[in-house]
Write a protein that holds these residues in place. Sequence first.
Motif, PDB file in Angstrom:
ATOM      1  N   ASP A 394      47.622  35.678  66.585  1.00  0.00           N
ATOM      2  CA  ASP A 394      47.883  36.866  67.093  1.00  0.00           C
ATOM      3  C   ASP A 394      48.503  37.465  65.799  1.00  0.00           C
ATOM      4  O   ASP A 394      49.480  37.055  65.227  1.00  0.00           O
ATOM      5  CB  ASP A 394      48.767  37.005  68.404  1.00  0.00           C
ATOM      6  CG  ASP A 394      48.802  38.200  68.578  1.00  0.00           C
ATOM      7  OD1 ASP A 394      49.688  39.271  67.940  1.00  0.00           O
ATOM      8  OD2 ASP A 394      48.048  38.861  69.830  1.00  0.00           O
ATOM      9  N   TYR A 437      40.515  36.436  64.585  1.00  0.00           N
ATOM     10  CA  TYR A 437      40.319  36.907  65.958  1.00  0.00           C
ATOM     11  C   TYR A 437      40.171  38.435  66.236  1.00  0.00           C
ATOM     12  O   TYR A 437      39.732  38.938  67.021  1.00  0.00           O
ATOM     13  CB  TYR A 437      41.383  36.459  66.964  1.00  0.00           C
ATOM     14  CG  TYR A 437      41.535  34.714  66.924  1.00  0.00           C
ATOM     15  CD1 TYR A 437      40.154  34.090  66.523  1.00  0.00           C
ATOM     16  CD2 TYR A 437      42.418  34.137  67.250  1.00  0.00           C
ATOM     17  CE1 TYR A 437      40.309  32.673  66.575  1.00  0.00           C
ATOM     18  CE2 TYR A 437      42.773  32.797  67.453  1.00  0.00           C
ATOM     19  CZ  TYR A 437      41.584  32.052  67.016  1.00  0.00           C
ATOM     20  OH  TYR A 437      41.666  30.747  67.041  1.00  0.00           O
ATOM     21  N   ASP A 439      43.030  40.272  66.800  1.00  0.00           N
ATOM     22  CA  ASP A 439      44.006  40.255  68.016  1.00  0.00           C
ATOM     23  C   ASP A 439      45.173  40.652  67.551  1.00  0.00           C
ATOM     24  O   ASP A 439      46.120  39.978  66.864  1.00  0.00           O
ATOM     25  CB  ASP A 439      43.793  39.081  68.764  1.00  0.00           C
ATOM     26  CG  ASP A 439      44.342  39.048  70.266  1.00  0.00           C
ATOM     27  OD1 ASP A 439      44.754  40.109  70.579  1.00  0.00           O
ATOM     28  OD2 ASP A 439      44.375  38.044  70.733  1.00  0.00           O
ATOM     29  N   SER A 442      47.063  41.902  72.004  1.00  0.00           N
ATOM     30  CA  SER A 442      45.866  42.256  72.681  1.00  0.00           C
ATOM     31  C   SER A 442      44.834  43.261  72.576  1.00  0.00           C
ATOM     32  O   SER A 442      43.930  43.603  73.451  1.00  0.00           O
ATOM     33  CB  SER A 442      46.468  42.387  74.259  1.00  0.00           C
ATOM     34  OG  SER A 442      46.749  43.678  74.395  1.00  0.00           O
ATOM     35  N   SER A 707      45.681  34.969  74.482  1.00  0.00           N
ATOM     36  CA  SER A 707      45.222  36.316  74.364  1.00  0.00           C
ATOM     37  C   SER A 707      45.071  37.107  75.588  1.00  0.00           C
ATOM     38  O   SER A 707      45.337  38.330  75.608  1.00  0.00           O
ATOM     39  CB  SER A 707      43.808  36.223  73.733  1.00  0.00           C
ATOM     40  OG  SER A 707      42.942  35.466  74.574  1.00  0.00           O
TER      41      SER A 707
END
Length: 795
Positions: A394, A437, A439, A442, A707
């Motif tokens: 993240d 990702y 990300d 979120s 996530s």
Amino acid sequence: MFRSQEMSYFQLVMPQDSAWTIMDQLGYLSKVEIIDHNPNEALINRPFANYVKRCDDLIVKIENMLQVAKNLNLLSNYKKGNLKQFTNQQNSHSHTYLDKIEEDINKKTSSFQEQNKHLEQLIDQSEYIQNYIEILIESRKYLGEQVFQNQQISKFECQVGILKNLEQLQFHRVIFRVTKGNSIVYLKRMNEKQSIFIVLFPNIGNYGKQKIQKIVEQISQGRFTLPQSHQEFEKKLNELQTKQAEYINLIQMTQNQLCQCISNMLVLRNGLPLIEFYKFYLIKEKDLYKELNKLKMQGRLFLGELWVPTKDIYYLEQTLQNIKEQQTNNPGGQLGQKNPPDFLQKPTYFKLNEFTQIFQEIVNTYGIPRYQEINPAIITIITFPFLFGVMFGDIGHGFVLFMFGSYLCLFKDKSFYNLRYLILLMGLFSFYSGLIYNDYLSLSLNLFQTCLKSEEKCVYPFGIDPMWGGHLEFNDSFKMKLSIIIAFCHMLLGVTLSGLNYLFLGDWLRLSCKFIPQLLFLICTIGYMVFLIIYKWLNHFEPQNAPSIITTMISMILNLGRISGPQMWEGDSQDYVQYCLLLITIMTIPWMWFSSIISHLLQYGNNQQNEGKRKTHRIDYGQLIEEPGIEMTQTHSFSHEQIDSKYNQPNVETQESTIFIKSKDNSHQGIQDLIVHETIETLEYVLGVISNTASYLRLWALSLAHSQLSEVFFELLLVQPINHGQPISLMIGFLFWALITFGVLMCMDSMECFLHSLRLHWVEFQNKFYKGDGVQFKVFSFRDRIKESINLESQ
């Protein structure tokens, strides 16, 4: 750091007169490990046990003196000594210096203890007088002026004293029961620990009065009586106030004397406070006599065996030569190189720094690497934080973790200081995985223009296109397949390292019977599945004609390579390729299984024929074998070229690890044990490849959980206030969101990802090549021992 340093085995012969000097210099050298000739012997039965006890007693006296001075706030000018300054004074003292230190410490500590005992008595007397004064003043306030004049003819009795605050309720109950409620108990809080009590009760006879007096004597901290008249009260109060002033002056004078005693112990000697110098010296002497206890005494000679890194032999020689030149009256030590006995395992030694220390500690917690076995720590430096980052990926959370690691690197925080580089790399790889990702707490960031709705053909430059960020099915499939690819690469690296171990040892038997079939089995099963994943990513398939990788792998085994369903590519070549891979996979199992058994049987037959001509040794896999015999050399009579040529010779024999290596005393383990062992090893690897691959799916599971938790917290606490424009609700929601994110994701989830990454290294990765049953090189070093004691004090 890839392999442990090469070690040499020496015998050191020292005369008794030079033993202390030689061991003292070896402790400062910090290059050797002294081998205990009798490790089962109790310390009390060893020749220098008394010296070790003396050092312990003196260290305790110094620590007690420092603790008392700290409690009295007498260490305002105390500064801890520099260890480097102490180690630079290695040639300034002899073995008789311990007697001088002992005499000085006993003299100063005894004087300090007497003064401190006298101070405690003065403080107790002063507290008693002060309590007495406060009781008299409080009694006059509560009972009034007439109580002292009429006390002899009064119908009421009075008891006063001091009790602990925690005993107030108990005191109330006891007095109530004894007097049957006919009493008045007055309490006045003096401080956090004590209170004044005054008990008034009617004249209930001598028996009742004596009973109350016993209760008061047991509970009260001191015995206090009230004067019988007003004149006696004033006289008693003046006497107590005069005594209190005298005691205060005596306490001040005694504290000054104690401060003078401490100041004498804080005088600088050779750049160090005297008390710190004494403490360092005593720790050094204690360690020195512990090492002397490991030596073997023969008359007036000390015989000792030691390990030393081969590249540091020159420093050992030079140290002994310097001692011989400095002490011309005493003979120096004689150093002889010899081959270690068969039962003695060579120690493992890596030269570490602050960065590599924590990663080596992760490996050592599982097991010490064998001598010159490949060290997993050098691989763990990258793979451990990388796997953590895959699970914790993240952008926001990784950045917070990275900043925390940066803070630990810049500012020394005792709580996590040793983990600073590990946390820094875990945060960095988490940040990188978050970019892959796409990300961020979120949310998907549109860092580059999305290609999903673009009319022109384009590829998103880095990471996942933000338009796919909210699609759980896509992320689920991507992370699961990514976990399989990482699993194959990680296990392939482990199998490859086992092959490098066999090559280093010249173990061609295990290289051909273990490494090659294990490598082929891994590639033909998991490697083929990884190939299908990547091939499917790189080619476009219509949804109705898209082949299933799971179905393809299952049908490959059940249908002997034939495809049941859509193919990956056109033609019949896929059936042929899968048939060949399945055939190779099946062949590798008996290859791993029976080839080792047959080779051991042939080797056992040859050993039986040549039993009188050849001597075999029982060693552990990973150790180098030296030819039998002892080679003794006088000090400084060999060169480094001779040492290098000796250790660069090819090994005469390289034996299999495990319990089946024969020795003269234990030449046969039985064919049944051999078959059982090889069967277990083969089954463990074959089943382990499948189960280990499934175990790597935890990368997918934890990343998905991280996530989704982040998304749930964001939607429940922040989405509604943002959409409805509610600033107060947004502030409250943000506070709860920050607390939950910190507690659940930054603390609990990071610990969970850390433990799972640890398991993947210990079980799935290291079991492919790592034995982890080595022996740590325990260097004889004064610097390390003093550092350990300082770290224990700071904890």
